[in-house]
Design an enzyme around this catalytic site. Structure first.
Site, PDB file in Angstrom:
ATOM      1  N   CYS A 181      -6.148   6.500  -2.271  1.00 10.71           N
ATOM      2  CA  CYS A 181      -4.767   6.502  -1.772  1.00 10.71           C
ATOM      3  C   CYS A 181      -4.706   7.718  -0.788  1.00 10.71           C
ATOM      4  O   CYS A 181      -5.285   7.556   0.426  1.00 10.71           O
ATOM      5  CB  CYS A 181      -3.658   6.663  -2.675  1.00 10.71           C
ATOM      6  N   GLU A 223      -7.695   5.402 -11.079  1.00  7.95           N
ATOM      7  CA  GLU A 223      -7.555   6.447 -12.195  1.00  7.95           C
ATOM      8  C   GLU A 223      -6.325   6.301 -12.974  1.00  7.95           C
ATOM      9  O   GLU A 223      -6.119   6.849 -14.115  1.00  7.95           O
ATOM     10  CB  GLU A 223      -7.529   7.664 -11.645  1.00  7.95           C
ATOM     11  N   HIS A 243      -4.935   2.486  -7.302  1.00  5.72           N
ATOM     12  CA  HIS A 243      -5.306   3.749  -7.942  1.00  5.72           C
ATOM     13  C   HIS A 243      -5.899   3.256  -9.239  1.00  5.72           C
ATOM     14  O   HIS A 243      -5.376   3.193 -10.249  1.00  5.72           O
ATOM     15  CB  HIS A 243      -4.000   4.283  -8.433  1.00  5.72           C
TER      16      HIS A 243
END
Lengths: 81, 223
Positions: B85, B196, B194
């Site tokens: 991002c 994560e 994302h």
């Protein structure tokens, strides 16, 4: 004291949704003059004394490397009288 | 193995990135933007957020931070870097990856779970996926619209450097529905959504994101 202006605009081929949103809002406010709007940035840089050619070359370099992203933007450097 | 996670002023996702590194079986090491010390880490994650408040352009000021000087030198020698991002925006502004991330075509801030198709599973960060695998991970951004000139796009496509593409309706106007790209060497990867946030079903829509981090471990051990 001198003033150097750097103006940064998105290149014509890059979509400018912010400018478009402004362009669409204008007629809602009764302003019917605009065929299209594009939005950019203006930097006003104060310097000591009149800008020298060497200083302008440095500003040009800063604009190229930092103030503008030349992948998507173009810029002009001007001296304000 | 030690994986650095960089915190810039305005970074949001450094804790989740560190957690993902830990889940994958590596040791997360916190790195600070204002220092050029990489603390002998083996790889680096540039997490998401709004570093420097997105002032000037997203990622532009962070790209000039002291830590980035060290990362740029290391990356040019094959050091693995993943930008997520805002981290992807930093990599583009630092010219470690081509192109630029601009305002989403419809001006909206997107926040959704997004399906991606993996198109390159030979990078250091994607080797654990199968080619064509569809994954579901969160996406949240206002400037995720990948832009580049025609020559760059042709180079990315012909060299297979698009690592992931959006499936279904193009959410933000990205050219060729590009969600992530890699450099020629495959050590630097940028991804708008994302991974994560998708490592545990308790907190994410899938565990698909974890594979980015386990891929790194695999490539470091194999390499």
């Amino acid at each position: 004291m001198g003033k150097i202006i750097v103006e940064v605009m998105l290149k014509p081929e890059i979509l400018d949704p912010q400018g478009q949103a402004v362009g669409k809002a204008l007629p809602r406010l009764g302003f019917t003059f605009a065929q299209s709007v594009r939005q950019g940035k203006r930097f006003e840089i104060e310097v000591a004394g009149d800008p020298t050619p060497a200083m302008l070359a440095d500003v040009e370099k800063a604009a190229e490397e930092f103030l503008a992203n030349t992948v998507i933007e173009s810029f002009v450097v001007k001296v304000e009288k | 193995m030690r994986v650095g996670v960089v915190t810039f002023p305005g970074t949001l996702d450094d804790r989740d990135a560190a957690r993902a590194v830990e889940y994958a079986g590596a040791e997360p090491v916190s790195l600070w933007h204002g220092s050029d010390d990489l603390k002998h880490v083996d790889a680096v994650v540039l997490p998401g957020g709004f570093s420097y408040g997105d002032y000037l352009r997203c990622g532009a000021i962070s790209a000039k931070a002291p830590i980035m000087k060290s990362i740029i030198v290391a990356a040019e020698h094959g050091f693995p870097v993943l930008g997520i991002c805002n981290g992807f925006q930093v990599l583009a502004e630092a010219h470690l990856l081509p192109g630029a991330l601009t305002r989403n075509a419809d001006m909206h801030f997107l926040c959704t779970d997004q399906t991606l198709k993996i198109e390159n599973n030979s990078t250091m960060w994607t080797n654990g996926f199968t080619l064509g695998q569809e994954i579901l991970i969160p996406m949240k951004n206002a400037e995720g619209n990948f832009n580049c000139d025609d020559a760059t796009l042709h180079e990315l496509e012909s060299e297979g450097r698009v690592i992931a593409r959006y499936v279904g309706v193009n959410p933000n106007g990205s050219r060729d529905a590009i969600a992530g790209i890699t450099n020629k060497r495959g050590n630097v990867v940028g991804l708008m959504p994302h991974p994560e946030h998708a490592i545990d079903l308790l907190t994410g829509p899938s565990k698909d994101g974890l594979t980015f981090f386990t891929s790194l471990l695999h490539s470091m051990i194999a390499g």
